[in-house]
Design an enzyme around this catalytic site. Structure first.
Site, short mmCIF file in Angstrom:
data_model
loop_
_atom_site.label_atom_id
_atom_site.label_comp_id
_atom_site.label_asym_id
_atom_site.label_seq_id
_atom_site.Cartn_x
_atom_site.Cartn_y
_atom_site.Cartn_z
N ASP A 1 136.57 42.72 10.50
CA ASP A 1 137.11 42.75 11.85
C ASP A 1 137.67 44.13 12.13
O ASP A 1 138.57 44.60 11.43
CB ASP A 1 138.21 41.68 11.98
CG ASP A 1 138.73 41.57 13.39
OD1 ASP A 1 138.06 40.93 14.20
OD2 ASP A 1 139.79 42.16 13.69
N GLU B 1 131.04 42.98 13.91
CA GLU B 1 130.80 42.63 15.30
C GLU B 1 130.00 43.74 15.95
O GLU B 1 130.25 44.91 15.70
CB GLU B 1 132.13 42.48 16.04
CG GLU B 1 132.90 41.26 15.65
CD GLU B 1 134.19 41.17 16.43
OE1 GLU B 1 134.35 40.25 17.22
OE2 GLU B 1 135.04 42.06 16.26
N CYS C 1 139.08 29.07 16.02
CA CYS C 1 139.78 28.73 14.79
C CYS C 1 138.78 28.75 13.63
O CYS C 1 137.76 28.06 13.67
CB CYS C 1 140.41 27.34 14.92
SG CYS C 1 141.12 26.76 13.37
N CYS D 1 138.79 24.82 12.06
CA CYS D 1 138.17 23.66 12.71
C CYS D 1 137.19 24.04 13.81
O CYS D 1 136.49 23.18 14.34
CB CYS D 1 139.26 22.73 13.28
SG CYS D 1 140.04 23.37 14.78
N CYS E 1 144.29 22.08 15.24
CA CYS E 1 144.54 21.62 13.86
C CYS E 1 145.78 22.26 13.24
O CYS E 1 146.18 21.90 12.13
CB CYS E 1 143.32 21.90 12.98
SG CYS E 1 143.12 23.64 12.54
N CYS F 1 146.13 27.72 15.68
CA CYS F 1 145.22 26.78 16.33
C CYS F 1 146.00 25.64 16.97
O CYS F 1 146.81 24.98 16.33
CB CYS F 1 144.22 26.24 15.32
SG CYS F 1 143.09 25.04 16.05
N ASP G 1 143.73 38.99 12.66
CA ASP G 1 142.59 39.79 12.21
C ASP G 1 141.82 39.09 11.09
O ASP G 1 140.60 39.14 11.02
CB ASP G 1 143.06 41.17 11.75
CG ASP G 1 143.63 41.99 12.90
OD1 ASP G 1 143.19 41.77 14.05
OD2 ASP G 1 144.51 42.84 12.65
ZN LIG Z 1 141.82 24.67 14.15
#
Ligand SMILES: [Zn+2]
Length: 404
Positions: A185, A269, A336, A339, A358, A355, A365
């Site tokens: 990242d 990326e 996330c 999840c 979850c 998140c 990062d």
């Molecule tokens: Zn999550």
């Protein structure tokens, strides 16, 4: 499968008197074309226009060959003259990408050189080389030239003439010693964060030295132009510029070597630095908001040389037999890693990811880097290798994305 390797072979030339005079003339003509074009570009820029491309500059060259006072350029081989313009264009590119200082006028004796991109014949058995409009020239043959000749540079130093032959040849592709795959990242607060938790601090040399640079430039502006003190001040500015560049390059090389040694597959990326810079000013339909904050954010990104880091990673992976995989950056910062729940609200601050679905919480990062790694796995599973390496076409990215 093989890979291409570039290599340069340098020899001392043994020209006859006529060839030596011609080489001096050709080098002078290339310098003339370079300097005159630089002066034209400066004039054009001062008039408020953009820098002109290589193609535009070659049109000047055609004109100069027709004008009575510069007709002598016709006696010089065309390709080296065109290469001088290519050099000038590259000088501007390097300057705009902060890799070099502004192109400077070439002085006689300091840069007596010219380059042929083709039309060269190499006869190694007889230690001679044939160059357009110079004919066969002997050289001190000290080693075997391997590979296909790509271009040849003739240069003069301390009264001796040299030839540098750049070749390209195939070598077997190495296999990377590691089998590890990692997500990377690119950031503002950190230069890079890896999905395994490794963090690389940013290069701050530019910001740190910028104040000093501004001070030196102010000092220079107070001096009488072209006076000895002005020249001294100018040299200081130039030296600081190159010092900043060197510090940055060294640091980026250390980082890219470390990452490249440890991981066979690096997923990044596919950020377009240029797009990110552009988006700050906005478009007609969508004017940029928060322009100042974004501009400084963009500057930091450029400062950290993300673009340069990617370039280094790509060629170092090529050397080691590893790979760089560029994935579409959409949602990597909002998703996330646990999840998969994707929401802007997951990212309440620049630093922290939490998140809402979850409850998974992590450094933003590292969460991003884990998503990038997961996206890399997904691409490999689908067999979509469309964005692998330099040579292949890149996927279009969302220009609107500015969070990193
Ligand atoms: Zn999550």
């Amino acid at each position: 499968m093989g890979m291409k390797r570039l290599q340069a072979f340098k020899f001392q030339l043994r020209p006859n008197g006529q060839q030596e005079r011609d080489m001096r003339r050709f080098a002078g003509a290339c310098r003339f074309v370079f300097n005159r074009s630089l002066a034209f570009q400066n004039e054009n820029h001062e008039a408020g226009n953009k820098y002109l491309s290589y193609v535009k500059m070659t049109a000047w060259l055609v004109e100069w060959k027709k004008e009575p006072e510069t007709q002598w350029l016709k006696e010089v081989p065309s390709q080296p003259l065109q290469q001088a313009l290519k050099d000038l264009e590259r000088g501007y590119k390097n300057f705009f990408q902060k890799r070099a200082s502004f192109p400077r006028f070439k002085k006689r004796g300091q840069s007596d050189a010219f380059r042929y991109p083709q039309g060269v014949k190499l006869d190694q058995d007889n230690s001679r080389i044939s160059l357009p409009k110079l004919g066969w020239i002997s050289y001190r043959n000290s080693r075997q030239v391997v590979g296909e000749v790509k271009n040849v540079t003739v240069s003069q130093s301390c009264g001796k003439w040299y030839i540098s032959i750049q070749t390209e040849y195939e070598v077997p592709e190495p296999a990377h010693i590691s089998t590890s795959m990692v997500g990377l990242d690119a950031g503002v607060a950190k230069l890079a964060t890896l999905s395994d938790g490794t963090v690389f601090e940013p290069v701050n040399s530019f910001k740190f030295n910028q104040k000093k640079l501004a001070k030196l430039q102010r000092e220079m502006s107070r001096k009488v132009k072209f006076s000895n003190n002005w020249k001294k001040a100018k040299r200081k500015v130039h030296n600081l510029h190159s010092r900043i560049g060197n510090i940055r390059r060294d640091y980026l090389h250390k980082v890219s070597t470390t990452i490249s040694k440890n991981h066979a597959m690096i997923v990044i990326e596919d950020l377009k630095v240029a797009n990110m810079s552009k988006s700050a000013s906005g478009t007609v339909g969508q004017p940029g908001h928060n322009v100042r904050a974004k501009t400084s954010l963009n500057r930091s990104i450029l400062d950290q040389g993300w673009h340069e880091l990617r370039r280094q990673l790509e060629y170092k992976q090529l050397w080691r037999g590893g790979q760089v995989l560029a994935i579409n950056p959409t949602y990597t910062s909002q998703k996330c890693a646990c999840c998969g729940h994707t929401a802007k609200e997951n990212r309440q601050t620049q630093i922290q990811f939490k998140c809402l679905e979850c409850g998974y919480s992590a450094n933003a990062d590292i969460n991003g880097a884990r998503n990038i790694l997961a996206a890399g796995h997904a691409v490999l599973a689908c067999g979509e290798m469309a964005v692998l390496g330099r040579s292949m076409k890149q996927e279009p990215t969302e220009a609107s994305r500015t969070s990193v």
